[in-house]
Design an enzyme around this catalytic site. Structure first.
Site, mmCIF file in Angstrom:
data_model
loop_
_atom_site.group_PDB
_atom_site.id
_atom_site.type_symbol
_atom_site.label_atom_id
_atom_site.label_comp_id
_atom_site.label_asym_id
_atom_site.label_seq_id
_atom_site.Cartn_x
_atom_site.Cartn_y
_atom_site.Cartn_z
ATOM 1 N N CYS A 13 0.839 -1.258 -0.079
ATOM 2 C CA CYS A 13 0.003 0.181 0.099
ATOM 3 C C CYS A 13 0.958 1.296 0.053
ATOM 4 O O CYS A 13 2.109 1.297 -0.096
ATOM 5 C CB CYS A 13 -1.015 0.169 1.359
ATOM 6 S SG CYS A 13 -0.111 0.312 3.002
ATOM 7 N N CYS A 16 3.500 1.614 2.691
ATOM 8 C CA CYS A 16 4.719 0.869 2.588
ATOM 9 C C CYS A 16 5.599 1.913 1.956
ATOM 10 O O CYS A 16 6.841 2.136 2.218
ATOM 11 C CB CYS A 16 4.626 -0.288 1.668
ATOM 12 S SG CYS A 16 3.628 -1.592 2.329
ATOM 13 N N ASP A 405 11.173 29.914 -29.901
ATOM 14 C CA ASP A 405 12.601 30.307 -30.754
ATOM 15 C C ASP A 405 12.190 30.182 -32.140
ATOM 16 O O ASP A 405 11.582 29.247 -32.538
ATOM 17 C CB ASP A 405 13.781 29.418 -30.263
ATOM 18 C CG ASP A 405 15.048 29.747 -30.978
ATOM 19 O OD1 ASP A 405 15.184 31.084 -31.027
ATOM 20 O OD2 ASP A 405 15.511 29.015 -31.923
ATOM 21 N N ASP A 603 15.655 24.638 -29.852
ATOM 22 C CA ASP A 603 16.249 23.254 -30.245
ATOM 23 C C ASP A 603 17.919 23.670 -30.285
ATOM 24 O O ASP A 603 18.662 22.620 -30.456
ATOM 25 C CB ASP A 603 15.957 23.064 -31.708
ATOM 26 C CG ASP A 603 16.401 24.034 -32.577
ATOM 27 O OD1 ASP A 603 16.509 25.229 -32.666
ATOM 28 O OD2 ASP A 603 16.844 23.335 -33.965
#
Length: 707
Positions: A13, A16, A405, A603
């Site tokens: 669960c 845990c 850009d 990029d």
């Protein structure tokens, strides 16, 4: 700092996950830990000089009934886990059926008690074992609730058996059976949620056809080395990343990019492992193997995203951390209030308390966020949208401003020379200009290189060439200093500029072209115009973003008039022009300072600082490695429409997370009081608890339908 992802078995669960996270964060040398209950993974960042992997794994094992899944076991782990859950449910159901039958027919009490004991304490031993291990460390989790609830019902039934009281053996056995059924359905659903990784792993090629000394040999993919020559026939998958050295073909790269249209490839073209060779016989030279390949990098990114934790998960973690102790307290209060205040019978008060323990479900809270992120990031990977961290999904849905850009993002970054105006003969000015631009770092150099090849120019050797950031380029050609650049360069040089050239420059700029001055003998002697081709989907992408009320900006180093002309074609009103590369991040900061939540799409190398500064950096994957590294989301194709898709996917995922959390909180808020007031039988409570976890996962799986 070292980063690792560890697969864990045995988490039951969300509590845990919280317990493991707390235990690891207490260790010296551990900087950051994220434990994901949904895919049973720990993402940990640690100082390898202060703590090693052995100590980390030991800490995990000692926290509870957990084990580490080794690399070679990972592929079978999920299937084995699901199969084991199914077997436990079947055995539990077989032993429980006679016990349930006692509700209608009379069976021997000792037989009923024996069958119940097998179900509760042998088949359901995992819950009691987890409870014992947690109690040793003064902790509790879902195991504690189930263990205490079923053990209480069983022990009371044994007491009632010898005192002519009502027995609840069927309640204890059905609770375990229904919870085991829920666990099986949960494992099966979680497997479907994490199927993206399995699909990506399945794409990998197992063998390759290596050519050595004119001989073809089929070898295991792990034996192929960089530099090996591979033969790939039509219909076969490309084994590894490489470069075509012989042949022509078209390649289906949809598994990487999400685009169904094949890409034409010739000698010199790059090809990627697991893409499909459509129609030509090709030979490729291997340039990347193992974890260096694009497919391996994608798998790594998806794994990182699925193992990371979104900020919204912190709320669920806090609740899960106090959830189980709070439920135990409510169950005790339910018993004492019912028995001593409301004068309920001992057994009624006890059964109401058991119902409270069984109905409570921290699992739904723990699954709410990670399952949605697992499905969302997997869906993104299928469509060429790589989400590097889960928090990117949470940020992306808040974005109200996007900066694109221009070059290489909205345009193809493939400039060509369109106009030349000069007092000098065209061949003379272009011979000098192309010689200067050859092999330079100037952003427009490609256009001059293409012109030189097309016109078969026999170029001079340029010396002392140097790109002047944001202004142009200088160098010596034929022992004469030459400059090419914008008005800033003209001003710096205090070069003579005729009105005619200034007007021509402005005319080119108004047409959306990028003009540059040709400067020789400290005089402007010509204007050369360069134009970049617009990407096919740029206009549509901007239109869709505007429809979503997202403010769109375009940033460029181009002259203001040029930038405004391009912006007009694209439908962008907000133009930031004449910006030096190192100023892009500053422009992002300005918008952030005005309260905007900013995404930056770029990029190039010079975009990396802006990508990192933005609230969300979206890097075009076909760009440089630096840009890809800086981005939060990586697009595998330079298609601006993918930006729209990334935002839509994040909104869909985040909406699902909020739905999951709402229903998980609502379920517990409504169910626990109903159980405490005696309106829920413990068996119904067990079924409802199991269904709550499954419903959260099924809701997350709806993201798979996203288009």
């Amino acid at each position: 700092m070292q980063k690792e992802i560890i697969q864990i078995a045995g988490m039951h669960c969300a509590s845990c996950a919280v317990n493991i996270e707390r235990a690891l964060n207490k260790k010296t040398g551990v900087a950051k830990t994220s434990v994901n209950y949904a895919n049973e993974k720990v993402q940990i960042e640690f100082d390898e000089k202060k703590i090693n992997m052995g100590e980390i794994e030991k800490t995990i094992r000692q926290t509870g009934d957990y084990s580490i899944v080794k690399e070679e076991q990972k592929e079978d782990h999920a299937h084995h886990h699901t199969q084991k859950a199914w077997q436990k449910f079947i055995f539990s159901a077989i032993f429980s059926l006679p016990v349930v039958a006692t509700m209608f027919i009379k069976l021997n009490d000792y037989l009923t008690a024996g069958l119940t004991f097998v179900v509760v304490f042998i088949i359901g031993w995992q819950f009691h074992k987890g409870t014992i291990l947690n109690l040793k460390k003064f902790r509790a989790n879902m195991d504690t609730l189930i263990s205490v609830g079923t053990a209480t019902a069983f022990v009371y039934s044994i007491y009632a058996m010898f005192n002519d009281g009502h027995m609840y053996f069927e309640t204890a056995s059905i609770i375990i059976t229904l919870i085991l059924l829920g666990k099986y359905l949960e494992e099966k659903s979680k497997g479907r949620a994490s199927s993206a990784i399995k699909k990506l792993l399945a794409l990998g090629v197992k063998k390759a056809r290596v050519i050595k000394n004119s001989t073809e040999t089929m070898v295991e993919i792990g034996q192929v080395l960089k530099g090996d020559i591979l033969l790939v026939k039509p219909g076969e998958k490309i084994p590894l990343d490489g470069e075509i050295i012989e042949g022509e073909t078209s390649i289906d790269e949809s598994m990487l990019t999400g685009e169904s249209i094949p890409v034409e490839k010739t000698v010199g073209s790059l090809v990627y492992g697991s893409t499909i060779n459509n129609n030509g016989v090709i030979k490729i030279k291997v340039i990347k193997t193992g974890e260096e390949t694009v497919l391996s990098q994608i798998i790594k990114l998806v794994e990182n995203a699925q193992a990371s934790k979104a900020p919204i998960q912190k709320l669920a973690d806090k609740v899960s951390g106090i959830f189980v102790p709070a439920v135990i307290a409510i169950a005790i209060l339910t018993f004492f209030a019912g028995f001593f205040i409301f004068n309920l019978s001992f057994e009624t008060a006890l059964i109401n308390a058991v119902a409270v323990l069984v109905i409570a479900c921290p699992c739904a809270l723990g699954l709410a966020t990670p399952t949605a992120i697992m499905v969302g990031s997997g869906k993104g990977a299928e469509n060429g949208i790589l989400i590097k961290e889960s928090q990117s999904l949470e940020i992306a849905h808040k974005i109200n401003t996007i900066i694109f850009d221009k070059t290489g993002t909205l345009t193809k970054g493939e400039p060509e020379i369109t106009d030349i105006h000069s007092d000098l003969p065209e061949k003379e000015i272009m011979l000098i200009a192309c010689s200067l631009e050859k092999n330079s770092e100037h952003t427009l150099s490609t256009a001059f290189d293409i012109y030189a090849v097309k016109n078969d120019l026999n170029l001079f050797e340029a010396k002392e060439t140097q790109a002047i950031q944001g202004k142009g380029i200088k160098g010596t050609v034929n022992n004469e200093p030459v400059h090419i650049g914008n008005i800033k360069l003209v001003d710096d040089l205090k070069a003579e500029l005729k009105t005619e050239y200034k007007n021509i420059f402005d005319d080119y700029a108004r047409a959306g072209k990028t003009p540059v001055y040709f400067i020789k003998d400290n005089m402007v002697k010509g204007v050369i115009a360069v134009a970049d081709v617009m990407r096919e989907n740029s206009i549509e992408a901007i239109k869709k973003l505007n429809e979503k009320n997202i403010e769109v900006f375009m940033i460029t180093g181009d002259h203001k008039i040029t930038a405004e002309a391009v912006g007009k074609k694209l439908g962008i009103k907000n133009i930031i022009a004449e910006v030096l590369p190192n100023q892009k991040a500053e422009e992002v900061k300005k918008l952030q300072a005005s309260g905007k939540i900013v995404a930056f799409v770029g990029d190039g190398i010079n975009d990396a600082p802006a990508l990192a500064q933005a609230d969300l950096g979206i890097a075009i994957g076909s760009g440089t490695d630096v840009a890809v590294e800086a981005g939060n989301i990586v697009l595998m194709t330079a298609d601006p429409l993918k930006v729209v898709s990334a935002i839509d996917l994040s909104k869909k995922t985040f909406k699902t997370i909020k739905q999951n959390l709402f229903w998980a909180f609502f379920y517990n808020t409504a169910a626990i009081p109903l159980a405490a007031l005696g309106f829920l039988n413990p068996m119904i409570a067990a079924g409802a608890m199991s269904f709550s976890s499954v419903s959260v996962v099924l809701n997350s799986l709806r993201i798979k339908r996203f288009r």
